[in-house]
Design a protein around this motif. Structure first.
Motif, PDB file in Angstrom:
ATOM      1  N   THR A   1     -21.306  62.425   8.335  1.00  0.00           N
ATOM      2  CA  THR A   1     -21.611  61.098   8.848  1.00  0.00           C
ATOM      3  C   THR A   1     -20.648  60.066   8.269  1.00  0.00           C
ATOM      4  N   GLY A   2     -19.971  59.349   9.141  1.00  0.00           N
ATOM      5  CA  GLY A   2     -19.064  58.286   8.699  1.00  0.00           C
ATOM      6  C   GLY A   2     -17.799  58.774   8.037  1.00  0.00           C
ATOM      7  N   ALA A   3     -17.538  60.067   8.081  1.00  0.00           N
ATOM      8  CA  ALA A   3     -16.335  60.595   7.439  1.00  0.00           C
ATOM      9  C   ALA A   3     -15.090  60.275   8.256  1.00  0.00           C
ATOM     10  N   ASN A   4     -13.961  60.175   7.586  1.00  0.00           N
ATOM     11  CA  ASN A   4     -12.682  59.982   8.258  1.00  0.00           C
ATOM     12  C   ASN A   4     -12.046  61.349   8.460  1.00  0.00           C
ATOM     13  N   LEU A   5     -12.030  61.829   9.702  1.00  0.00           N
ATOM     14  CA  LEU A   5     -11.436  63.120  10.041  1.00  0.00           C
ATOM     15  C   LEU A   5     -10.197  62.954  10.903  1.00  0.00           C
ATOM     16  N   ALA A   6      -9.657  61.757  10.935  1.00  0.00           N
ATOM     17  CA  ALA A   6      -8.504  61.491  11.792  1.00  0.00           C
ATOM     18  C   ALA A   6      -7.344  62.416  11.449  1.00  0.00           C
ATOM     19  N   GLY A   7      -6.876  63.130  12.467  1.00  0.00           N
ATOM     20  CA  GLY A   7      -5.733  64.011  12.273  1.00  0.00           C
ATOM     21  C   GLY A   7      -6.038  65.299  11.549  1.00  0.00           C
ATOM     22  N   ALA A   8      -7.304  65.580  11.271  1.00  0.00           N
ATOM     23  CA  ALA A   8      -7.661  66.799  10.542  1.00  0.00           C
ATOM     24  C   ALA A   8      -7.488  68.031  11.423  1.00  0.00           C
ATOM     25  N   ASP A   9      -7.192  69.161  10.790  1.00  0.00           N
ATOM     26  CA  ASP A   9      -7.043  70.419  11.512  1.00  0.00           C
ATOM     27  C   ASP A   9      -8.299  71.257  11.295  1.00  0.00           C
ATOM     28  N   LEU A  10      -9.124  71.356  12.342  1.00  0.00           N
ATOM     29  CA  LEU A  10     -10.377  72.103  12.277  1.00  0.00           C
ATOM     30  C   LEU A  10     -10.322  73.348  13.157  1.00  0.00           C
ATOM     31  N   THR A  11      -9.133  73.888  13.331  1.00  0.00           N
ATOM     32  CA  THR A  11      -8.972  75.067  14.164  1.00  0.00           C
ATOM     33  C   THR A  11      -9.858  76.218  13.666  1.00  0.00           C
ATOM     34  N   GLU A  12     -10.675  76.726  14.564  1.00  0.00           N
ATOM     35  CA  GLU A  12     -11.588  77.841  14.280  1.00  0.00           C
ATOM     36  C   GLU A  12     -12.623  77.526  13.194  1.00  0.00           C
ATOM     37  N   ALA A  13     -12.786  76.271  12.853  1.00  0.00           N
ATOM     38  CA  ALA A  13     -13.817  75.900  11.876  1.00  0.00           C
ATOM     39  C   ALA A  13     -15.191  75.955  12.532  1.00  0.00           C
TER      40      ALA A  13
END
Length: 230
Positions: free
Chosen positions: A176-188
């Motif tokens: 909640t409210g986290a900054n995930l901009a540009g994060a790589d969540l491939t296959e997460a």
């Protein structure tokens, strides 16, 4: 007839003063012992032996439990230790001291953080077991954490901008409210993860649609109001 009564009152006052002095002396002694423990643990964090460094980390964890006053200093020390050592593509098995340090931070009592801020910017560690850790408001920008188990972790308000979380297990995580901009969540795995208010700009997860986050749960009481540091 008044003298015995006055003597009793005087005795009570004297006893109270004596007990107060003893209590203050004990408190000063305890604080001195904790400060000594902290100094010794800090020194051992630079030892060449990984086992001695792990022992120092466990000592630091004990200090956080015993002394809220020292917790911000311990947070800064352990954060710096992790940033300095987690600079290569190591696994948690290869670097158990780093795993121990993150776990110590993630299982502290956040209400005692004061001005302490968990800063793990750019750290690198794979296959770490971080189930249920509380890294709310932490700075994890640019962190490389592939294959890490963050099941049920509290990452609310954390800065995960451009972090690499390939194949990470984020099942039930609070983002909640986290900054995930540009994060790589491939296959997460993000099953039942809570993404309300999260910044998903430019997130890489081609196999899933993150535009409809899971319903939010009540924010963890340990999640502070501070913004994640840039």
């Amino acid at each position: 007839m008044m003298l015995p009564g006055l003597a009793a009152v005087a005795a009570l006052i004297f006893t109270w003063i004596s007990m107060t002095q003893v209590s203050e002396e004990l408190a000063i002694s305890k604080q001195g012992q904790i400060a000594d423990r902290y100094d010794k643990a800090l020194e051992k964090l630079s030892d060449s032996s990984a086992n001695i460094r792990r022992g120092a980390i466990f000592s630091m964890q004990g200090i956080m439990e015993d002394s809220p006053r020292e917790q911000p200093a311990v947070i800064d020390a352990l954060s710096g230790y992790i940033r300095a050592r987690a600079t290569k593509n190591l696994s948690a098995e290869q670097a158990p001291d780093i795993q121990a340090a993150i776990s110590a931070l993630g299982h502290r009592n956040p209400s005692r953080d004061g001005k302490g801020t968990i800063n793990l910017k750019g750290m690198r560690l794979s296959d770490a077991d971080l189930r249920g850790v509380d890294l709310s408001e932490a700075n994890l920008s640019g962190a490389v954490l592939p294959d890490c188990n963050l099941n049920g972790a509290n990452l609310s308000g954390a800065n995960l901008g451009k972090a690499v979380l390939k194949r990470a297990d984020l099942t039930g995580a609070n983002l909640t409210g986290a900054n995930l901009a540009g994060a790589d969540l491939t296959e997460a795995s993000l099953d039942a993860a809570h993404l309300d208010g999260a910044d998903l700009t430019g997130v890489r997860r081609p196999e899933a649609d993150l535009s409809t986050p899971a319903p939010s749960r009540d924010p963890s009481p340990s999640a502070g109001s501070r913004s994640a540091q840039e």
